[in-house]
Structures are given as C-alpha cells and as structure tokens.
Design a protein around this motif. Structure first.
Motif, PDB file in Angstrom:
ATOM      1  N   LEU A   1       0.826  -1.207   0.000  1.00 54.47           N
ATOM      2  CA  LEU A   1       0.000   0.000   0.000  1.00 54.47           C
ATOM      3  C   LEU A   1       0.861   1.258   0.000  1.00 54.47           C
ATOM      4  N   ASP A   2       1.970   1.221   0.739  1.00 51.48           N
ATOM      5  CA  ASP A   2       2.886   2.370   0.721  1.00 51.48           C
ATOM      6  C   ASP A   2       3.423   2.617  -0.682  1.00 51.48           C
ATOM      7  N   ARG A   3       3.873   1.522  -1.325  1.00 53.07           N
ATOM      8  CA  ARG A   3       4.405   1.680  -2.680  1.00 53.07           C
ATOM      9  C   ARG A   3       3.319   2.118  -3.657  1.00 53.07           C
ATOM     10  N   LEU A   4       2.110   1.574  -3.471  1.00 51.51           N
ATOM     11  CA  LEU A   4       1.007   1.943  -4.353  1.00 51.51           C
ATOM     12  C   LEU A   4       0.631   3.408  -4.166  1.00 51.51           C
ATOM     13  N   ALA A   5       0.628   3.863  -2.910  1.00 55.26           N
ATOM     14  CA  ALA A   5       0.301   5.270  -2.658  1.00 55.26           C
ATOM     15  C   ALA A   5       1.336   6.190  -3.292  1.00 55.26           C
ATOM     16  N   VAL A   6       2.611   5.805  -3.133  1.00 51.04           N
ATOM     17  CA  VAL A   6       3.669   6.619  -3.748  1.00 51.04           C
ATOM     18  C   VAL A   6       3.522   6.623  -5.267  1.00 51.04           C
ATOM     19  N   HIS A   7       3.239   5.442  -5.828  1.00 54.18           N
ATOM     20  CA  HIS A   7       3.099   5.351  -7.279  1.00 54.18           C
ATOM     21  C   HIS A   7       1.918   6.186  -7.775  1.00 54.18           C
ATOM     22  N   LEU A   8       0.783   6.096  -7.071  1.00 52.44           N
ATOM     23  CA  LEU A   8      -0.377   6.876  -7.489  1.00 52.44           C
ATOM     24  C   LEU A   8      -0.119   8.363  -7.366  1.00 52.44           C
ATOM     25  N   GLU A   9       0.584   8.751  -6.289  1.00 56.89           N
ATOM     26  CA  GLU A   9       0.912  10.172  -6.135  1.00 56.89           C
ATOM     27  C   GLU A   9       1.838  10.629  -7.254  1.00 56.89           C
ATOM     28  N   GLN A  10       2.803   9.789  -7.606  1.00 56.24           N
ATOM     29  CA  GLN A  10       3.686  10.129  -8.728  1.00 56.24           C
ATOM     30  C   GLN A  10       2.906  10.209 -10.031  1.00 56.24           C
ATOM     31  N   GLN A  11       1.949   9.283 -10.202  1.00 54.85           N
ATOM     32  CA  GLN A  11       1.140   9.327 -11.413  1.00 54.85           C
ATOM     33  C   GLN A  11       0.292  10.592 -11.477  1.00 54.85           C
TER      34      GLN A  11
END
Length: 466
Positions: free
Chosen positions: A231-241
């Motif tokens: 979830l941490d990585r997904l949140a970072v990825h979504l924020e980057q997206q």
C-alpha cells in the motif's frame, strides 16, 4: 471424484479449518482409543492364557502321578473344578490321535474341527477361551492332548465396560472438537477478517489507512506488513502518477495556450506576409517542442510498461565520440571546454537511438549549467576483463543544492524551481528521468553527485556485451 464432497462445504476458511481440524482429531483420537482397547484385550487374553498354561501343568502332574486312572484324576481335579465353577473351568484329555479319553463333568459340547482338535494353541469357541497342549509320554501315561478352557464372560464384560467409556469419551470429543475448533479457527482468522474489512475500505483516492500489526510475528502479521508495504508503494506510485499527469497537462497547456493566443492576435487584423511567416515559424517551433515532449512522455510510458529492450550491439565509444563532436560547436559558442576521454572499442547491448538520447541529455544538462570558461568532460572507462563499462559526465557548473539531490530523477522536477520555458535553463524536467528509465531497462545503474558551486558528476554503469 476424490474431493467432490468438499465442493459442497461452505466456502469460508473458518469452516474449512474447523472441518479438517475435527476430522484429524477424530481420526487420531479414534485410532488411539481403538489401539488402547486392543492392547487391553490382548493383555486380558494373555493373562487368561497364562492361567490356563498353569492349569495344563497341574493336569500333567496329576496324570503323571495317577496315570490313566481317571477316577483318581477326577477326584484330584474336583476341588479345582468346584472352586472355578463360576468361570466355567473344565478339562478334557485326548489321545494323540484325538480320541476323547476323559472329560470333566461340566465340560461343554463345543463343535471343534477335527484338524484343530489335535492342534496345540489357544482359540475361542462360543463364549469359551480354550488352550490345548500336547503332553509327552510319561512314566505312567502315553502321549496325550490336554484341553482346558474357561468362559470369556469376565473378559468380555471388562472389554465392554472399557468400550462404553471409550465411546462416551469419543462422543464428548465428537461434540467438543468442532466447537473448540470453530472457536480456535475464529481466533486464527480474525486478523484475516480485519485485513478484508480494511482492504475493502481502501480507495485510490484515499490510501492512508493501514492494516494493524498485532506484534506476534506470525504469518498473518507478516502478511499485514507485506500488504502495508504494498500500500505504501502503491500510494507513492499513485501520487507520482497524479503529479506526472498534472505536470504533463501543464507542459502541454502552456505551449498550446501560447499558440492559440498567437493565432487569435493574428486574426485581429490584416498583417503583412512577413508577419505571417514569422508567426508560422513560431508555431512550427512550438509544434516541434510539443512533439519532443510527447515523444519523451511516450518513451517514459514504454519504460514503465517494460517495453524498452536491447535490440543489438552498440559501440558506446562511437556514440560518445559522435555526440561530443555534435556538441563541440555549442561548447565553443558558450566558451566551455569540452574534453573527451575514450578507451578502446566498447560494445554493449542496447538500442542506438535510446543510448544516444541518454548521452545527449547528459551533455546538454552539463553544458546548460556550466558557465563560460568552465569545463565539461566525458569519460568512458572499461578496464580489460571488466564486466561493466562506466560513463562519466562531469561539469564545473553551479552544482545542485543538497535538498534537491534526492529528487533529480523525478519526472518534471527542476532544481531551479523554474517553470518558465522562456528561460535559457528551462527544460521539461524529463531528461534525467528518461536517462534513468533507459539505463535501468538495459540492466544498468545511473547516479548523480554534486557539490554546490563546484559542479556535478553523473555516472552511468552498463553491462558489457560478451
């Protein structure tokens, strides 16, 4: 179908754990109880056999003493027969050929096969347990066969009493096993329910919630920690997206707005052919910039999708030499010394266009931020026998502030915080991101070190083609 029955079970993990736990417990307990019962039965029969063996020895001593005088034998055995009447104890004596010579008065009539009638051993008939032994020839008697027996009533009663207790215990376990198993399975799967409820509440717009950790360190805690990391990585990825989409929209909107404004101004009044040509030239320049930006975005999208692949052998030294020759004129125009240090021929696997993009971006950045009378050096280092080649691009420019260094490879990030394309140093902020995507796609690494006011060094490491 071996497990067809399982398809009809409720699908919950708790029920299945309870079912298998109950089955295993019942099988183990049932097997243990049956083994204990058989062990007790064997012990009782062994004790019964031991007593009958002693009885045979007593009968042998009496026959050795009285011979075939059966009246004397009967008189001597009468007290024993009477004292064991409650057990139904009896004795019979046969010749070696199986002919009945003498029998106690209380001996039951048992149908015994002829072959077994002369065979030593112990066996059961009706509710009697019998022991038959051959007696050798004595001083006063020929070889004989002695059969003694007792009723099995006491043994059977003891076994039945034990069996009833065992059946009662098994019935209790039959009820307790699924109940306790269901309770234990509920405790074991409770964290899973928490995980399911938490993940069901998650939404791409809000990924701040995390799964609780119980501190037990078991597999469920590890699962929760793994999901939290995901979830941490997904949140970072979504924020980057989100940031990428917003920045891309900004970068595309600015030139489009400028182009629209220019066209609207041009349409306000009649203009000369020279003015129209100037306007069209500006529009073409903006179109070229937009085309480059879109190509960069597509290249990054291919990198994210894993579509950047090496398609052949590329001479890295030749690419660097040609790039340096192309930028030599720009360096001289800006009063910058461009130095090149190349080794022998070095081949790597990659795409010529993509690798040329990396070299051009690094040289363009170095020249862009290096002041007049500064130095930019390009070095390719590949010692003999090495498995990797290193490309160094150094400059004596203004350097990068320490707080900006962790972000230099982020997309659309500009260390100077400028977003004005009209400034000489204003770029799209995608150059280093593109370099990183390409280098990683070819199994390489890229890093950047900088000292504010002294310059920057970019290091690219790529595997050498065998």
């Amino acid at each position: 179908m071996r497990f067809g029955l399982l398809k009809h079970l409720p699908p919950t993990l708790r029920f299945r754990l309870t079912f298998w736990n109950t089955v295993v417990i019942l099988v183990l307990v049932g097997g243990a109880l049956w083994s204990v019962r058989e062990l007790v039965r064997w012990t009782l029969i062994s004790e019964l056999n031991a007593g009958l063996i002693e009885d045979v020895k007593d009968v042998q001593l009496i026959i050795d003493h009285f011979g075939l005088n059966w009246e004397e034998v009967a008189a001597d055995l009468e007290p024993k027969i009477i004292s064991n009447s409650d057990r139904g104890w009896f004795v019979r004596v046969f010749s070696s050929s199986g002919e009945l010579l003498w029998s106690s008065s209380n001996a039951p009539e048992l149908k015994i096969p002829a072959a077994q009638a002369v065979k030593p051993g112990s066996y059961d008939r009706a509710n009697y347990h019998l022991l038959q032994r051959s007696l050798p020839e004595g001083k006063r008697a020929p070889p004989l066969i002695v059969r003694v027996g007792v009723r099995r009533d006491q043994v059977d009663e003891d076994l039945w009493r034990l069996t009833k207790w065992m059946l009662a215990a098994f019935a209790i376990i039959l009820v307790a096993a699924p109940v306790s198993g269901y309770w234990l399975a509920g405790r074991a799967t409770r964290p899973l329910a928490t995980i399911l409820n938490t993940t069901a509440r998650l939404h791409p717009a809000n990924l701040s919630e995390r799964l609780p950790l119980r501190g037990s360190g078991d597999e469920l805690d590890q699962l929760s920690a793994t999901l939290n990391g995901m979830l941490d990585r997904l949140a970072v990825h979504l924020e980057q997206q989100r940031a990428f989409v917003a920045n891309a929209a900004h970068e595309l909107r600015s030139p489009l707005t400028a182009m629209r404004t220019s066209l609207e101004v041009a349409l306000e009044r009649e203009r000369s052919p020279a003015e129209y040509r100037e306007l069209l030239a500006d529009l073409i320049e903006e179109c070229i910039s937009l085309s480059n930006l879109i190509n960069h975005l597509l290249l990054l999208a291919e990198g994210d999708a894993g579509l950047l692949h090496a398609d052949g052998q590329v001479r890295l030294d030749e690419l660097v030499r040609r790039a340096a020759d192309m930028f030599q004129g720009i360096a001289e125009q800006r009063g910058i010394s461009l130095q090149v240090q190349l080794p022998h021929a070095v081949s790597i696997r990659g795409n010529r266009v993509h690798l040329r993009e990396v070299i051009h971006n690094l040289l363009d950045n170095a020249l862009k931020f290096t002041p007049e009378r500064g130095t930019v050096s390009v070095e390719v280092n590949a010692p003999p026998g090495a498995s990797r080649v290193q490309l160094f691009v150094r400059d004596t420019g203004s350097g990068i502030p320490p707080e900006d260094l962790p972000h230099v490879f982020e997309r659309f990030y500009r260390a100077d915080k400028s977003r004005q394309r009209t400034q000489p140093t204003g770029g799209s902020g995608l150059g280093l991101s593109i370099c990183q995507a390409i280098v990683h796609a070819y199994g390489g690494e890229i890093s950047l070190a900088s000292t504010l006011g002294k310059g920057t060094t970019v290091t690219v490491s790529l595997p050498i083609s065998g």
